[in-house]
Design a protein around this motif. Structure first.
Motif, PDB file in Angstrom:
ATOM      1  N   ARG A   1      87.171  -5.695 -11.331  1.00 59.42           N
ATOM      2  CA  ARG A   1      86.658  -5.185 -12.614  1.00 59.42           C
ATOM      3  C   ARG A   1      87.206  -3.814 -12.965  1.00 59.42           C
ATOM      4  O   ARG A   1      86.478  -2.856 -13.166  1.00 59.42           O
ATOM      5  CB  ARG A   1      85.125  -5.159 -12.596  1.00 59.42           C
ATOM      6  CG  ARG A   1      84.554  -6.535 -12.460  1.00 59.42           C
ATOM      7  CD  ARG A   1      83.068  -6.558 -12.386  1.00 59.42           C
ATOM      8  NE  ARG A   1      82.647  -7.915 -12.073  1.00 59.42           N
ATOM      9  CZ  ARG A   1      82.507  -8.860 -12.980  1.00 59.42           C
ATOM     10  NH1 ARG A   1      82.705  -8.593 -14.246  1.00 59.42           N
ATOM     11  NH2 ARG A   1      82.176 -10.076 -12.624  1.00 59.42           N
ATOM     12  N   ASN A   2      88.505  -3.731 -12.978  1.00 58.50           N
ATOM     13  CA  ASN A   2      89.186  -2.564 -13.497  1.00 58.50           C
ATOM     14  C   ASN A   2      90.272  -3.067 -14.435  1.00 58.50           C
ATOM     15  O   ASN A   2      90.247  -4.234 -14.852  1.00 58.50           O
ATOM     16  CB  ASN A   2      89.786  -1.751 -12.349  1.00 58.50           C
ATOM     17  CG  ASN A   2      88.749  -0.890 -11.654  1.00 58.50           C
ATOM     18  OD1 ASN A   2      88.313   0.091 -12.189  1.00 58.50           O
ATOM     19  ND2 ASN A   2      88.334  -1.293 -10.450  1.00 58.50           N
ATOM     20  N   ASN A   3      91.182  -2.211 -14.749  1.00 64.49           N
ATOM     21  CA  ASN A   3      92.333  -2.653 -15.513  1.00 64.49           C
ATOM     22  C   ASN A   3      93.611  -2.400 -14.731  1.00 64.49           C
ATOM     23  O   ASN A   3      94.639  -2.070 -15.291  1.00 64.49           O
ATOM     24  CB  ASN A   3      92.368  -1.933 -16.873  1.00 64.49           C
ATOM     25  CG  ASN A   3      91.604  -2.714 -17.930  1.00 64.49           C
ATOM     26  OD1 ASN A   3      91.483  -3.936 -17.840  1.00 64.49           O
ATOM     27  ND2 ASN A   3      91.091  -2.020 -18.928  1.00 64.49           N
TER      28      ASN A   3
ATOM     29  N   LYS B   1      94.331  -7.050 -14.242  1.00 63.15           N
ATOM     30  CA  LYS B   1      95.448  -7.590 -15.019  1.00 63.15           C
ATOM     31  C   LYS B   1      96.680  -7.765 -14.138  1.00 63.15           C
ATOM     32  O   LYS B   1      97.795  -7.471 -14.545  1.00 63.15           O
ATOM     33  CB  LYS B   1      95.758  -6.667 -16.195  1.00 63.15           C
ATOM     34  CG  LYS B   1      94.660  -6.710 -17.249  1.00 63.15           C
ATOM     35  CD  LYS B   1      94.935  -5.771 -18.391  1.00 63.15           C
ATOM     36  CE  LYS B   1      93.867  -5.953 -19.471  1.00 63.15           C
ATOM     37  NZ  LYS B   1      93.953  -4.912 -20.497  1.00 63.15           N
TER      38      LYS B   1
ATOM     39  N   ASN C   1      85.246   0.211 -12.397  1.00 61.97           N
ATOM     40  CA  ASN C   1      85.623   1.453 -13.031  1.00 61.97           C
ATOM     41  C   ASN C   1      86.571   1.116 -14.168  1.00 61.97           C
ATOM     42  O   ASN C   1      86.596  -0.037 -14.628  1.00 61.97           O
ATOM     43  CB  ASN C   1      86.275   2.391 -12.006  1.00 61.97           C
ATOM     44  CG  ASN C   1      85.236   3.105 -11.161  1.00 61.97           C
ATOM     45  OD1 ASN C   1      84.556   3.986 -11.632  1.00 61.97           O
ATOM     46  ND2 ASN C   1      85.096   2.679  -9.901  1.00 61.97           N
ATOM     47  N   SER C   2      87.307   2.063 -14.624  1.00 66.99           N
ATOM     48  CA  SER C   2      88.277   1.775 -15.683  1.00 66.99           C
ATOM     49  C   SER C   2      89.662   2.195 -15.238  1.00 66.99           C
ATOM     50  O   SER C   2      90.455   2.690 -16.021  1.00 66.99           O
ATOM     51  CB  SER C   2      87.889   2.511 -16.967  1.00 66.99           C
ATOM     52  OG  SER C   2      86.665   2.018 -17.442  1.00 66.99           O
TER      53      SER C   2
HETATM   54  C1  NAG Z   1      90.427  -2.785 -19.917  1.00 71.17           C
HETATM   55  O1  NAG Z   1      91.156  -2.520 -21.090  1.00 71.17           O
HETATM   56  C2  NAG Z   1      90.623  -3.127 -22.257  1.00 71.17           C
HETATM   57  C3  NAG Z   1      91.501  -2.792 -23.400  1.00 71.17           C
HETATM   58  O2  NAG Z   1      92.703  -2.315 -22.994  1.00 71.17           O
HETATM   59  C4  NAG Z   1      89.223  -2.656 -22.504  1.00 71.17           C
HETATM   60  O3  NAG Z   1      88.687  -3.308 -23.612  1.00 71.17           O
HETATM   61  C5  NAG Z   1      88.390  -2.971 -21.291  1.00 71.17           C
HETATM   62  O4  NAG Z   1      87.109  -2.452 -21.464  1.00 71.17           O
HETATM   63  C6  NAG Z   1      89.002  -2.363 -20.061  1.00 71.17           C
HETATM   64  N1  NAG Z   1      88.242  -2.800 -18.938  1.00 71.17           N
HETATM   65  C7  NAG Z   1      87.836  -1.973 -18.011  1.00 71.17           C
HETATM   66  C8  NAG Z   1      87.050  -2.539 -16.911  1.00 71.17           C
HETATM   67  O5  NAG Z   1      88.082  -0.788 -18.058  1.00 71.17           O
END
Ligand code: NAG
Ligand code: NAG
Ligand code: NAG
Ligand code: NAG
Ligand code: NAG
Ligand code: NAG
Ligand code: NAG
Ligand code: NAG
Length: 906
Positions: free
Chosen positions: A333-335, A360, A310-311
């Motif tokens: 696979r997130n941030n 991260k 996800n994000s």
């Molecule tokens: C995480 O953040 C970066 C930039 O901040 C973005 O390019 C990337 O797609 C994001 N990854 C996810 C899995 O959301």
């Protein structure tokens, strides 16, 4: 006659009994038997339309009692189950969804044809004629077409299974009328459109599975009303928009799977109502934002949490780390970001799998990772060392960890940490090259030097080495078994474990668990330092006694090192040697030695710490203590050199090897390089050559380090450090060391006491009497630093000199002539000064006053090429003597001494 009659009665009775029994049986059979001719005909029609085998449904017997999968009640068929039946050969030729005769069963409750091929669509009349149906199971029947809306008339239906078919079209909203429905499975079809919100009326639904279709639109909030729902699976569709907050009302829900859709937006705040949830999967969506802190307010039942792909951003709610029954946490696979919590482990926690890869996360690895039996941490920014409790199968790549392959680049790590206003630990390496860090820096430099030397010598040397190796191995293998277990293992040779070492004499046996407990899982906070033979940790044993534990990682440190040390301890025990309390050898790749804790640390830290504070120099060790330490260390070394047979060479004498107990009594430590001096100090070239590559790996100096004279040289540096207060100099580079010696040694003269004040540690307060002792120690130091090993005094003489410092300076000053003449009787002072006088001479003969005269007379000579340590290395052999004859000595000779000597001779 009587007999005949009675027999007759008995017979009659028996007959009656039999008659009665048979009529009773008939009655029972009639109950079970199919009573309706219509249904019998219908069954045979079904049999032929579906092509069922007579093996399953045989002719000429009653279907109710003898057919597979038929159940009757009151003479009617209520249950038809042809699940998994095979068709006759004829039936296979043209399979059809031909079940028209089902309409003739007026009391049919269950029809189960799962895994039976029924190509065709569900007849519309099902909804008009099978009104008594409670269970309809058509899973994996290759059914096509749409789900007829008339099915909504089957209001007595409790279970409807239509999954794994090729159903198309939209889901009829009339299914929402099936108020008794408990199970509705429509997964793995080609259904399109959206989920009817009428499903919100299915109040008795416990399991809803519409996964793996082509559904679009949003998840109807009305579903939140299904208070009995235990399993909701809408995965693998194309559902969009946000997760309705109403799902939080599903307080019976155990399994929630919304994965692989196009859901977006934030996770609703109040999913906390899912009190019974065990498994939650939101994976593979476009969900964003951070998780609400009270995402799982009562996580006691949770076992599986999947939020991968996800994000999501931000910190992970801390509660996720302490879920007691967790089996899988996958948030890869997130941030997500943040550090791992340092939480204590819940004793009841189950072992679990963890995947937090490609996020991260940063900072050090902590004890929360202990419960996870499988861990994927790859693609984050973790730094520091990998703790022991990490499983070998842990995936750690693409982080910023120390001593782990496939990590991110320094630039990536530095910039990531810098963005957050944090500093990166630089993979544990020193930040700048200007300020060398003792252990690793030294060995690195040595390796570089050695690599250069080896490279320069080139292929020829390699070939010669190889040849010699082969020759030597042959020789050894024939003579190998002689000395094992009796004699100390010679330097560079691997002792055979178990054979030579008597473990019972090596203190207690500790378990790994005990050591983990003692050191807080070898936490960084308990790390004393990274030594070249292992990491030193302080720890507290269960009884409360403090210890120092050396962790030897056999993947980065040669096995020989700890075996040599164990071998040493099995043979030697002395008050001047740090006590080995025990060991733990149970782990394959890591060994542990447990020493007594030394409250005052080592000499380098005791002195350095005080001196580094410029304003309160008063706190530096006073002279009396320094002399006491020097004597203590000399006692220890003297014991090793002279009281052990054969003599042991410490090979790592430096300030940090001199440990201090609470009363500043010396205990020698750093014993991993100890070895027995070979062959009376004279080594043949072959052994030296052979040992060369190995000792280079261990970061120790060359072959001559196996000589007692090498210890003496190193001890000289320590003594000079005590005088000047610059103990750390011995840990600096060879070049720095050389320069420093060149600057310092000229201030040491037997004829000028005041000269020594120029190099005296400014923080030392010494009066006139004490200055003589300082002077004496400086003189002893200088004699130890003689570049020629053969000219350095023996440790026992050094000890005597330090014990009687005033005699060193006074007797020699006043009557040096007498001393020299008495040198033949072997007094310590004579030996000391014999070596002193010889120090500038290049004649390779052991002190004989007569030979010195010829060469004497020059003033201070300075070293030209190699550093002092290099000279020491070469000293053992004679191959470099010709070169050295031309180079100047680093060790300055007081010219006056020569003059006096000459006068005496004259
Ligand atoms: C995480 O953040 C970066 C930039 O901040 C973005 O390019 C990337 O797609 C994001 N990854 C996810 C899995 O959301
Ligand atoms: C069974 O039902 C079908 C269709 O309803 C009907 O045509 C047929 O007559 C019935 N059979 C019997 C024996 O009643
Ligand atoms: C549905 O079930 C109830 C009770 O089980 C029964 O009384 C009713 O007749 C059934 N309805 C039909 C259409 O068979
Ligand atoms: C069954 O449902 C259909 C449409 O869904 C309806 O037209 C029909 O009247 C219903 N039949 C019965 C017997 O309830
Ligand atoms: C729902 O289930 C309960 C018990 O399981 C039952 O008593 C009730 O009649 C059912 N409701 C419907 C509409 O079938
Ligand atoms: C369902 O969606 C997939 C992917 O979009 C597509 O390949 C497939 O043809 C669709 N099926 C139907 C029946 O629409
Ligand atoms: C562990 O389990 C025991 C018994 O099941 C329970 O009493 C105790 O509170 C639990 N401890 C924790 C930390 O959950
Ligand atoms: C490097 O410097 C940073 C501060 O700039 C410090 O936190 C870190 O511990 C240093 N690393 C080493 C190995 O000295």
């Amino acid at each position: 006659m009587v007999d005949q009659r009675s027999i007759g009665v008995a017979f009659l009775y028996l007959l009656l009994l039999l008659l009665f029994e048979s009529t009773f049986e008939q009655q029972v059979q009639q109950q079970q038997q199919l009573s309706s001719g219509i249904e019998l005909t219908a069954l045979f029609e079904l049999r032929s339309s579906l092509g069922l085998r007579s093996k399953d449904w045989p002719r000429k017997v009653d279907p109710c009692s003898s057919w597979n999968g038929i159940r009757c009640e009151n003479g009617s068929v209520i249950w038809i189950n042809i699940s998994g039946f095979r068709r006759t050969r004829l039936g296979k030729q043209d399979p059809q969804f031909a079940v028209d005769s089902l309409a003739n069963f007026t009391r049919l409750v269950s029809f189960n044809a799962s895994r039976f091929l029924l190509p065709g669509s569900i007849p519309d009349w099902f909804g008009q004629r099978l009104l008594t149906l409670q269970v309809l199971d058509l899973r994996s029947c290759s059914v096509t077409g749409v789900i007829p809306s008339s099915l909504g008339n089957l209001t007595n239906l409790t279970s409807l299974y239509l999954s794994d078919n090729r159903l198309t079209g939209q889901i009829s909203s009339t299914l929402g009328q099936l108020l008794s429905l408990s199970v509705l499975h429509l997964s793995k079809n080609l259904l399109t459109g959206s989920i009817p919100s009428s499903f919100g009326s299915l109040m008795n639904l416990t399991s809803l599975d519409i996964s793996s279709n082509n559904l679009t639109g949003l998840i109807p909030p009305a579903i939140g009303a299904l208070s009995k729902l235990q399993s909701l699976n809408l995965s693998n569709n194309s559902l969009t928009s946000a997760i309705p907050a109403q799902l939080g009302d599903l307080d019976s829900l155990i399994d929630l799977d919304l994965s692989s859709n196009d859901l977006s937006g934030l996770v609703p705040q109040d999913l906390g109502g899912l009190r019974n949830l065990q498994r939650i999967d939101f994976g593979k969506n476009g969900l964003s934002g951070s998780l609400p802190v009270n995402f799982f307010p009562s996580p006691s039942q949770l076992q599986v949490i999947v939020l991968r792909n996800n994000s999501f951003v931000g910190d992970l709610p801390e509660v996720l780390w302490s879920i007691p029954r967790l089996k899988l946490l996958d948030i890869s696979r997130n941030n997500f970001t943040g550090t791992l919590p340092n939480s204590a482990l819940n004793d009841n926690a189950t072992a679990a799998e963890l995947d937090i890869s490609q996020n991260k996360f940063y900072g050090g690895l902590t004890t929360v990772l202990r419960r996870f039996s499988s861990t994927d941490l790859s693609g984050n920014y973790f730094e520091g060392r990998v703790p022991d409790y990490m499983h070998d199968n842990a995936s750690l790549s693409s982080n910023c960890l120390q001593i782990v392959p496939n990590q991110r680049t320094l630039a990536e790590c530095v910039s990531f940490y810098a963005e957050r206003g944090l500093s990166f630990d630089n993979f544990g390496r020193p930040n700048s090259t200007e300020r060398p860090v003792p252990e690793s820096g030294k060995s690195n430099r040595r390796i570089i030097i050695l690599a250069a030397v080896l490279g320069g010598a080139g292929l020829i040397v390699l070939l010669i080495l190889l040849l010699l190796l082969v020759l030597c191995f042959r020789r050894r293998s024939s003579t190998n078994h002689r000395g094992i277990g009796v004699e100390p293992v010679p330097a560079g040779e691997t002792p055979s474990p178990g054979v030579a070492i008597n473990l019972s004499s090596l203190g207690d046996l500790f378990t790994y668990q005990q050591l983990l407990q003692a050191t807080g899982d070898f936490s960084d906070a308990n790390l004393i330092k990274h030594g070249h033979s292992g990491d030193l940790f302080r720890g507290i044993l269960e009884g409360g006694s403090p210890v120092v534990i050396k962790r030897i990682d056999l993947q980065s440190i040669k096995k020989e090192a700890y075996l040599l040390e164990l071998d040493f301890f099995s043979k030697v025990s002395h008050t001047r040697v740090v006590p080995l309390l025990g060991h733990c050898l149970e782990k394959e790749n890591e060994k542990f030695l447990v020493y007594k804790y030394m409250p005052n640390g080592d000499l380098s830290s005791s002195l350095y710490r005080k001196n580094s504070l410029e304003d309160d120099s008063l706190q530096s060790l006073d002279w009396i203590t320094r002399l006491k330490i020097a004597i203590g260390a000399a006692e220890g070394l003297s014991y090793l050199h002279h009281e052990c047979m054969p003599p042991f060479v410490h090979r790592d004498v430096q300030a940090s090897s001199i440990l201090l107990d609470d009363k500043f009594e010396v205990r020698l430590g750093s014993l991993s390089e100890v070895c027995a001096q070979e062959g009376d100090g004279h080594q043949n070239r072959i052994t030296r050559l052979l040992r060369f590559p190995q000792s280079s790996e261990q970061g120790s100096s060359g072959s001559s380090t196996a000589l007692c004279a090498y210890d003496v040289y190193c001890f000289g540096k320590v003594l000079l450090g005590l005088v000047t207060g610059k103990l750390d100099i011995s840990a600096s580079s060879d070049t720095q060391m050389k320069e420093w010696l060149e600057r310092t040694l000229p201030y040491i003269s037997i004829y000028d006491k005041e000269l020594v004040t120029k190099i005296l540690d400014p923080s030392l307060l010494v009066d006139e009497d004490l200055l003589e002792e300082v002077w004496a120690m400086a003189i002893v130091a200088r004699s130890c630093l003689n570049p020629k090993p053969s000219r350095r005094p023996l440790m026992r003489y050094i000890l005597k000199a330090l014990e009687n410092p005033l005699r060193v300076v006074r007797e020699d000053n006043s009557s040096s002539a007498r001393l020299r003449t008495t040198s033949s009787r072997g007094s310590w002072n004579a030996a000391l000064f014999g070596s002193w006088r010889q120090s500038s001479s290049d004649v390779a003969v052991i002190p004989a006053a007569s030979t010195t005269k010829a060469e004497g007379g020059s003033s201070f000579k300075q070293s030209g090429t190699t550093g002092s340590q290099g000279s020491a290395q070469n000293g053992g052999g004679d191959h470099s003597s010709s070169r050295r004859r031309h180079s100047k000595e680093i060790f300055p000779e007081p010219s006056e001494a020569q003059d006096i000597e000459r006068q005496d001779r004259d």
